[in-house]
Design a protein around this motif. Structure first.
Motif, short mmCIF file in Angstrom:
data_model
loop_
_atom_site.label_atom_id
_atom_site.label_comp_id
_atom_site.label_asym_id
_atom_site.label_seq_id
_atom_site.Cartn_x
_atom_site.Cartn_y
_atom_site.Cartn_z
N ILE A 196 35.35 22.49 36.27
CA ILE A 196 34.96 22.44 37.75
C ILE A 196 33.51 22.46 37.57
O ILE A 196 32.65 21.86 38.37
N LEU A 197 32.88 23.39 36.75
CA LEU A 197 31.57 23.62 36.78
C LEU A 197 30.63 22.47 36.16
O LEU A 197 29.59 22.15 36.50
N TYR A 198 31.42 21.88 34.98
CA TYR A 198 30.48 20.85 34.58
C TYR A 198 30.67 19.52 35.18
O TYR A 198 29.53 18.90 35.11
N SER A 199 31.84 19.25 35.71
CA SER A 199 31.97 17.87 36.36
C SER A 199 31.61 17.98 37.64
O SER A 199 31.32 16.76 38.21
N CYS A 200 31.43 18.94 38.32
CA CYS A 200 31.28 19.03 39.80
C CYS A 200 30.12 19.96 39.90
O CYS A 200 29.97 21.33 40.34
N PRO A 201 28.86 19.47 39.53
CA PRO A 201 27.76 20.11 39.62
C PRO A 201 27.06 20.92 40.59
O PRO A 201 26.48 21.95 40.82
N GLN A 202 27.63 20.29 41.91
CA GLN A 202 27.16 20.68 43.34
C GLN A 202 28.27 21.95 43.70
O GLN A 202 28.13 22.35 45.11
N VAL A 203 29.05 22.47 43.16
CA VAL A 203 29.93 23.27 43.57
C VAL A 203 29.30 24.51 43.62
O VAL A 203 28.18 24.90 43.11
N GLU A 204 29.38 25.41 44.81
CA GLU A 204 28.83 26.46 45.10
C GLU A 204 29.11 27.83 44.05
O GLU A 204 27.98 28.22 43.57
N ASN A 205 30.40 28.31 44.11
CA ASN A 205 30.73 29.33 43.50
C ASN A 205 32.10 29.07 42.91
O ASN A 205 33.07 28.54 43.84
N VAL A 206 32.58 29.74 41.95
CA VAL A 206 33.84 30.05 41.41
C VAL A 206 34.37 31.62 41.29
O VAL A 206 33.72 31.91 40.61
N TYR A 207 34.84 31.84 42.05
CA TYR A 207 35.45 33.35 42.17
C TYR A 207 36.52 33.41 41.60
O TYR A 207 37.58 32.79 41.45
N ILE A 208 36.78 34.27 40.29
CA ILE A 208 37.99 34.66 39.56
C ILE A 208 38.51 35.93 39.67
O ILE A 208 37.60 37.09 39.68
N LEU A 209 39.79 36.00 39.96
CA LEU A 209 40.54 37.44 39.93
C LEU A 209 40.56 37.96 38.60
O LEU A 209 40.99 37.20 37.85
N VAL A 210 40.00 39.14 38.18
CA VAL A 210 39.82 39.62 37.04
C VAL A 210 40.42 41.09 37.03
O VAL A 210 39.98 41.66 37.97
N ARG A 211 41.41 41.31 36.19
CA ARG A 211 41.82 42.77 36.15
C ARG A 211 41.25 43.41 35.15
O ARG A 211 41.08 42.84 33.82
N GLU A 212 41.39 44.90 35.03
CA GLU A 212 40.87 45.48 34.03
C GLU A 212 42.06 45.49 32.80
O GLU A 212 43.31 45.45 33.36
N LYS A 213 41.63 45.43 31.48
CA LYS A 213 42.62 45.24 30.74
C LYS A 213 42.43 45.99 29.52
O LYS A 213 41.12 45.71 28.65
N LYS A 214 43.30 46.66 29.17
CA LYS A 214 43.01 47.85 28.05
C LYS A 214 41.91 48.63 28.28
O LYS A 214 41.03 48.68 27.31
N LYS A 215 41.49 49.29 29.34
CA LYS A 215 40.36 49.94 29.65
C LYS A 215 39.01 49.08 29.64
O LYS A 215 37.91 49.88 29.59
N ILE A 216 39.01 47.62 29.72
CA ILE A 216 37.99 46.91 29.64
C ILE A 216 37.86 46.82 31.03
O ILE A 216 38.49 46.07 31.77
N ALA A 217 36.55 46.74 31.71
CA ALA A 217 36.14 46.72 33.10
C ALA A 217 36.13 45.03 33.30
O ALA A 217 35.85 44.25 32.28
N ALA A 218 36.44 44.64 34.47
CA ALA A 218 36.37 43.31 34.68
C ALA A 218 35.17 42.67 34.38
O ALA A 218 35.09 41.51 33.89
N GLN A 219 34.05 43.23 34.76
CA GLN A 219 32.42 42.69 34.43
C GLN A 219 32.54 42.63 32.82
O GLN A 219 31.80 41.38 32.39
N ASP A 220 32.97 43.48 32.04
CA ASP A 220 32.87 43.23 30.60
C ASP A 220 33.83 42.10 29.93
O ASP A 220 33.62 41.35 29.36
N ARG A 221 35.09 41.82 30.81
CA ARG A 221 35.67 40.55 30.38
C ARG A 221 35.13 39.46 30.70
O ARG A 221 35.43 38.40 29.98
#
Length: 241
Positions: A42-67
């Motif tokens: 999506i990002l490479y082939s559709c350069p005018q896409v606004e944002n890609v929101y991703i559902l991210v869960r904490e995993k093995k005590k690793i915060a979503a931002q760190d993942r």
């Protein structure tokens, strides 16, 4: 499962990049094997896409931002890092969990998704073929139900036969204490609950493509039911156009 607005038909969109231009996408399962390929495509082939929101869960005590940092280091994003690194900033993590009530998304992030998102690609699922039915229903079916509920609240989203009735599957899970494995049942839920949201279901064979497996031992007369991962990601985005 992915959901798309009617505007692509009404406005005569000519290409997939035009369809995504100015739109934001919400993806579940984005940190998985197929999900990362879809995001990069999506990002490479559709350069005018606004944002890609991703559902991210904490995993093995690793915060979503760190993942997310680990996600950016994945080789699949090499060409973006080299050619258009600024586009990686369009990836926005949404902390949550597919099995949590309301996907575990806080009120502020939910409001953001409801206001901004036009396209939803739901690919989060357990891919263990021997998963107990009760566990599989909780992740694959109930997770899909929660995503559909969110889709119905999104302002910009205009959203084949199942192997058995959904209620019967829950009865089996209760009676057999999860001793049988799952059958694909999320399609039944989507068919029943998508309402007026235009919806497409993509159910590919096993997606492969890392290049590690050079040979597979088996009977030469058998059919190997696999598909390259880039074929799958391309087909998903083509369905939207």
């Amino acid at each position: 499962m992915l959901t798309i607005p009617d505007s692509c038909v009404e406005n005569g969109i000519e290409s997939i990049p035009e369809f995504f231009a100015g739109k934001s996408v919400f993806i579940t399962g984005g940190t998985g094997f197929l999900g990362k390929v879809i995001i990069e495509k999506i990002l490479y082939s559709c350069p005018q896409v606004e944002n890609v929101y991703i559902l991210v869960r904490e995993k093995k005590k690793i915060a979503a931002q760190d993942r997310m940092k680990a996600l950016f280091d994945c080789p699949v994003f090499n060409r973006l890092r080299e050619e258009r690194p600024e586009d990686l900033q369009k990836i926005v993590p949404i902390a949550g969990d597919i099995v949590a009530p309301n996907l575990g998304i806080n009120a502020e992030d939910e409001e953001l998704l409801m206001e901004k998102v036009s396209v939803v690609i739901h690919s989060a699922a357990t891919v263990r073929f021997n998963e107990p039915l009760k566990v599989a229903l909780g992740i694959n079916v109930e997770g899909t139900r929660k995503v559909l509920n969110l889709c119905h609240r999104m302002k910009n989203v205009k959203l084949y036969p199942p192997p058995m009735d959904l209620e019967k599957a829950y009865e089996l899970a209760k009676d057999l204490n999860g001793e049988i494995t799952q059958q694909s049942l999320s399609e039944s839920l989507v068919n029943d609950l998508h309402g007026d949201i235009p919806t497409a279901i993509v159910r590919p064979s096993i997606a492969i493509g890392k290049g590690y497996c050079k040979t597979i031992i088996g009977d030469k007369n058998n059919i190997l039911d696999v598909i390259p991962v880039d074929y799958v990601s391309n087909a998903i985005l083509y369905e939207e156009e």
